[in-house]
Design a protein around this motif. Sequence first.
Motif, mmCIF file in Angstrom:
data_model
loop_
_atom_site.group_PDB
_atom_site.id
_atom_site.type_symbol
_atom_site.label_atom_id
_atom_site.label_comp_id
_atom_site.label_asym_id
_atom_site.label_seq_id
_atom_site.Cartn_x
_atom_site.Cartn_y
_atom_site.Cartn_z
ATOM 1 N N THR A 160 50.609 28.570 -0.388
ATOM 2 C CA THR A 160 49.796 27.853 -1.396
ATOM 3 C C THR A 160 48.984 26.757 -0.717
ATOM 4 N N LEU A 161 49.659 26.045 0.197
ATOM 5 C CA LEU A 161 48.952 24.969 0.906
ATOM 6 C C LEU A 161 47.816 25.528 1.776
ATOM 7 N N MET A 162 48.057 26.671 2.404
ATOM 8 C CA MET A 162 47.002 27.291 3.221
ATOM 9 C C MET A 162 45.790 27.618 2.348
ATOM 10 N N CYS A 163 46.049 28.099 1.142
ATOM 11 C CA CYS A 163 44.947 28.410 0.220
ATOM 12 C C CYS A 163 44.171 27.134 -0.124
ATOM 13 N N TRP A 164 44.905 26.052 -0.390
ATOM 14 C CA TRP A 164 44.244 24.776 -0.684
ATOM 15 C C TRP A 164 43.393 24.330 0.494
ATOM 16 N N TRP A 165 43.940 24.413 1.717
ATOM 17 C CA TRP A 165 43.191 23.931 2.885
ATOM 18 C C TRP A 165 41.946 24.773 3.143
ATOM 19 N N LEU A 166 42.044 26.071 2.835
ATOM 20 C CA LEU A 166 40.842 26.898 2.972
ATOM 21 C C LEU A 166 39.793 26.449 1.942
ATOM 22 N N PHE A 167 40.224 26.347 0.680
ATOM 23 C CA PHE A 167 39.302 25.976 -0.400
ATOM 24 C C PHE A 167 38.642 24.620 -0.131
ATOM 25 N N ALA B 267 37.775 34.511 -3.678
ATOM 26 C CA ALA B 267 37.773 35.595 -2.684
ATOM 27 C C ALA B 267 38.436 35.122 -1.388
ATOM 28 N N GLY B 268 38.064 33.909 -0.924
ATOM 29 C CA GLY B 268 38.637 33.354 0.297
ATOM 30 C C GLY B 268 40.126 33.095 0.151
ATOM 31 N N VAL B 269 40.486 32.488 -0.976
ATOM 32 C CA VAL B 269 41.883 32.147 -1.246
ATOM 33 C C VAL B 269 42.721 33.435 -1.319
ATOM 34 N N PHE B 270 42.202 34.448 -1.974
ATOM 35 C CA PHE B 270 42.896 35.727 -2.110
ATOM 36 C C PHE B 270 43.174 36.329 -0.727
ATOM 37 N N LEU B 271 42.163 36.278 0.127
ATOM 38 C CA LEU B 271 42.292 36.816 1.486
ATOM 39 C C LEU B 271 43.394 36.082 2.257
ATOM 40 N N VAL B 272 43.381 34.748 2.172
ATOM 41 C CA VAL B 272 44.396 33.958 2.866
ATOM 42 C C VAL B 272 45.787 34.266 2.302
ATOM 43 N N TRP B 273 45.874 34.380 0.986
ATOM 44 C CA TRP B 273 47.164 34.665 0.338
ATOM 45 C C TRP B 273 47.728 36.015 0.816
ATOM 46 N N PRO C 22 36.836 20.030 9.251
ATOM 47 C CA PRO C 22 37.549 20.667 10.369
ATOM 48 C C PRO C 22 39.055 20.369 10.343
ATOM 49 N N ALA C 23 39.449 19.163 9.917
ATOM 50 C CA ALA C 23 40.881 18.830 9.839
ATOM 51 C C ALA C 23 41.581 19.708 8.801
ATOM 52 N N SER C 24 40.847 20.111 7.762
ATOM 53 C CA SER C 24 41.420 21.004 6.745
ATOM 54 C C SER C 24 41.697 22.386 7.353
ATOM 55 N N PHE C 25 40.744 22.868 8.128
ATOM 56 C CA PHE C 25 40.949 24.175 8.772
ATOM 57 C C PHE C 25 42.050 24.102 9.827
ATOM 58 N N LEU C 26 42.136 22.960 10.510
ATOM 59 C CA LEU C 26 43.227 22.784 11.480
ATOM 60 C C LEU C 26 44.575 22.769 10.748
ATOM 61 N N SER C 27 44.595 22.210 9.553
ATOM 62 C CA SER C 27 45.822 22.204 8.743
ATOM 63 C C SER C 27 46.231 23.636 8.412
ATOM 64 N N LEU C 28 45.264 24.429 7.979
ATOM 65 C CA LEU C 28 45.517 25.840 7.651
ATOM 66 C C LEU C 28 46.108 26.557 8.880
#
Lengths: 221, 221
Positions: free
Chosen positions: B61-68, B40-46, B129-135
């Motif tokens: 794709t990378l944004m989806c990974w960083w969210l997940f 659901a989260g990945v779909f929203l980001v996509w 938090p670094a993952s979300f900063l990446s996104l």
Amino acid sequence: MSPAVIDHPYVPRDLILPGFVPCVTSIGRILAVYGFSSIAGVFLVWILSGLSPKLTKMDRTLMCWWLFTGLTHMIIEGYFVFSPEFFAKESPMILSEIWKEYGKGDSRYVSRDSAVVSVEGITAVLTGPASFLSLYAIWTRKPYSYTIQFAASLAQLYGCLVYFLTSYLDGDNFYTSRYYYWAYYITANAFWVVIPTLISIRCWNKISSSSIQSNKNKKNI
Amino acid sequence: MSPAVIDHPYVPRDLILPGFVPCVTSIGRILAVYGFSSIAGVFLVWILSGLSPKLTKMDRTLMCWWLFTGLTHMIIEGYFVFSPEFFAKESPMILSEIWKEYGKGDSRYVSRDSAVVSVEGITAVLTGPASFLSLYAIWTRKPYSYTIQFAASLAQLYGCLVYFLTSYLDGDNFYTSRYYYWAYYITANAFWVVIPTLISIRCWNKISSSSIQSNKNKKNI
């Protein structure tokens, strides 16, 4: 006490170290050997790098750091990782003496705590070579110069974090006296917290400004 | 057996877990909840990232990974870090059930091994938090985009290394059956070895080429 169990200064006091041989080298002598070898290497890098007019004083200072830390990681920490019975070494060899002495500030080195051995293993096998690659990359002005310095510094910081956190979680009680705690466990490690932090920040800024510059260039094209 | 000692499936078998409540949620249900929330989260980001014409499919794709991975680090691993008695939770709450189940593949989570807690602590508090900063950095095309992704990926790799090495050094015997060893301990963690490796290599190349580009620009000026 059975003949195999020899008294030692480490914590916990009931730790069994078969064939333990006490450290007979003074801390003054250990620091003198470590310091002299390091200063000799650093001096050589400083002189040789001075022959290259393109290198700034900051480049040369960083090259000295990478030499010093690379040697420490690969020789001193490498010895610890691959010598599980260093505490039983009879002839006073400087590398085993260093760890017998350091164990007074953190006895997990003597009891071969798995977190300590893991962090030291990664440091000796990966971060050590990465330090030398950093030195080489600065010297030859490779495009990955900041990337490898950033990676090596982050690895040092992550290693320190695991090192301190595991000790804290396990009771923060692996020192033989408060003096050794502050002198060895805190002060000696502080260098590998402060310097990698400064280098990481510098690399972060350099990489970011390089990215801005590169984007501007693309736009101009 | 004293009333406080309740039988559990974990290793070592003599581990004492006061008030232990067995996992009552099936792995199918756990995966369904974890999978559905993530998708659901990945779909929203996509979908949202698709509105920005400047973002490539690789960026998205990378944004989806960083969210997940960010959600996994902060919510699931964060829960573990700050809930030392998750194994005694009575009402079947999905987060405690996840760790009761995962403990069958690596019981160090249940016995609160200090290396595991340290790595998970760093992952939840810093890498999350670094993952979300990446996104955010990819989305807003920040100049530090590759730098933060590189740092977060290296932290994930260092964490995995410490995780596997400490287990190996401590006997590699924290699973309740070979099935759980391969399904949970090896396969589940493999994602956090393979994907951060690929992202690190990509970031390394991107930063290096950006540095070359920036140097060329300086020379042209």
